[in-house]
Scaffold this motif. Structure first.
Motif, mmCIF file in Angstrom:
data_model
loop_
_atom_site.group_PDB
_atom_site.id
_atom_site.type_symbol
_atom_site.label_atom_id
_atom_site.label_comp_id
_atom_site.label_asym_id
_atom_site.label_seq_id
_atom_site.Cartn_x
_atom_site.Cartn_y
_atom_site.Cartn_z
ATOM 1 N N ALA A 3 0.746 -1.230 0.040
ATOM 2 C CA ALA A 3 0.080 0.030 0.127
ATOM 3 C C ALA A 3 0.979 1.302 -0.086
ATOM 4 N N ALA A 4 0.324 2.268 -0.650
ATOM 5 C CA ALA A 4 1.123 3.459 -0.599
ATOM 6 C C ALA A 4 0.703 4.421 0.506
ATOM 7 N N ILE A 5 -0.114 3.851 1.416
ATOM 8 C CA ILE A 5 -0.469 4.658 2.479
ATOM 9 C C ILE A 5 -0.272 3.831 3.869
ATOM 10 N N HIS A 6 0.336 4.174 4.910
ATOM 11 C CA HIS A 6 0.340 3.365 6.140
ATOM 12 C C HIS A 6 -0.136 4.582 7.419
ATOM 13 N N ILE A 20 0.725 8.274 7.115
ATOM 14 C CA ILE A 20 1.931 8.726 6.026
ATOM 15 C C ILE A 20 1.428 8.202 4.687
ATOM 16 N N VAL A 21 1.378 9.258 3.876
ATOM 17 C CA VAL A 21 1.110 8.948 2.630
ATOM 18 C C VAL A 21 1.735 10.290 1.843
ATOM 19 N N CYS A 22 2.109 10.043 0.673
ATOM 20 C CA CYS A 22 2.775 11.208 -0.337
ATOM 21 C C CYS A 22 1.922 12.416 -0.288
ATOM 22 N N ILE A 80 4.612 3.645 -5.217
ATOM 23 C CA ILE A 80 4.398 5.037 -5.258
ATOM 24 C C ILE A 80 3.004 5.479 -5.328
ATOM 25 N N CYS A 81 2.478 6.371 -4.716
ATOM 26 C CA CYS A 81 0.974 6.848 -4.798
ATOM 27 C C CYS A 81 0.717 7.174 -6.046
ATOM 28 N N VAL A 82 -0.476 6.866 -6.506
ATOM 29 C CA VAL A 82 -0.866 7.275 -8.044
ATOM 30 C C VAL A 82 -1.985 8.373 -7.719
ATOM 31 N N TYR A 83 -2.214 8.966 -6.535
ATOM 32 C CA TYR A 83 -2.957 10.130 -6.464
ATOM 33 C C TYR A 83 -4.379 9.648 -6.692
ATOM 34 N N CYS A 84 -4.854 8.426 -6.572
ATOM 35 C CA CYS A 84 -6.285 8.230 -7.081
ATOM 36 C C CYS A 84 -7.249 8.654 -6.322
ATOM 37 N N GLY A 85 -6.833 8.787 -5.196
ATOM 38 C CA GLY A 85 -8.032 9.275 -4.165
ATOM 39 C C GLY A 85 -8.780 8.297 -3.367
ATOM 40 N N TYR A 86 -8.565 7.173 -3.729
ATOM 41 C CA TYR A 86 -9.263 6.021 -3.295
ATOM 42 C C TYR A 86 -9.357 6.129 -1.776
ATOM 43 N N CYS A 87 -8.221 6.115 -1.264
ATOM 44 C CA CYS A 87 -8.135 6.257 0.426
ATOM 45 C C CYS A 87 -9.004 7.291 0.880
ATOM 46 N N VAL A 88 -9.189 8.300 0.310
ATOM 47 C CA VAL A 88 -9.958 9.398 0.902
ATOM 48 C C VAL A 88 -11.381 9.152 1.052
HETATM 49 S S1 SF4 Z 1 -4.267 8.261 -3.205
HETATM 50 FE FE1 SF4 Z 1 -4.550 6.291 -4.198
HETATM 51 S S2 SF4 Z 1 -2.614 5.238 -4.635
HETATM 52 FE FE2 SF4 Z 1 -2.580 7.168 -3.265
HETATM 53 S S3 SF4 Z 1 -2.508 6.372 -0.899
HETATM 54 FE FE3 SF4 Z 1 -4.557 7.019 -1.529
HETATM 55 S S4 SF4 Z 1 -5.375 4.921 -2.583
HETATM 56 FE FE4 SF4 Z 1 -3.171 4.541 -2.209
#
Ligand code: SF4
Ligand code: SF4
Ligand code: SF4
Length: 102
Positions: A3-6, A20-22, A80-88
């Protein structure tokens, strides 16, 4: 975990947790540190990862000031985070936000 987020505990429930996320740096140190241009600065901040160029040197891991480059041992490349916003959408407390900056 891939995962790109912890989420890191700050030492007990009362102290809370840190996500912790980009942070999508404007002038990304991770890209500067990459010797093969596998990380290219992205319009609006952050980086685009070209896995085919990556030699697995881990320089980007050391370069990220907040430790947001995680590692995929199975392929020996960074995550690497792909800035998809899924985590939001998954955070019920609105702790995470994704904003495009021009
Ligand atoms: S924006 Fe997407 S890739 Fe980046 S941490 Fe969130 S879910 Fe993962
Ligand atoms: S991975 Fe780290 S250094 Fe690279 S853009 Fe994200 S926060 Fe900045
Ligand atoms: S691990 Fe890959 S992406 Fe990271 S600095 Fe080395 S070559 Fe570039």
């Amino acid at each position: 975990m891939k995962a790109a987020i912890h989420v890191k505990s700050l030492g007990g429930f009362e102290r809370g947790f840190s996500v912790i996320v980009c942070r999508a740096c404007k002038d990304p140190p991770c890209a500067k540190a990459c010797p093969t241009d596998a990380l290219i600065p992205r319009k609006g901040g952050g980086v685009i990862f070209y896995a085919n160029k990556c030699i697995g040197c881990r320089a980007c891991v050391d370069a990220c000031p907040i430790g947001a480059v995680f590692w995929d041992d199975s392929v020996n490349k960074p995550i690497i985070c792909v800035y998809c916003g899924y985590c939001v959408d998954f955070c019920p407390h609105g702790v995470i936000a994704l904003k495009e900056v021009e």
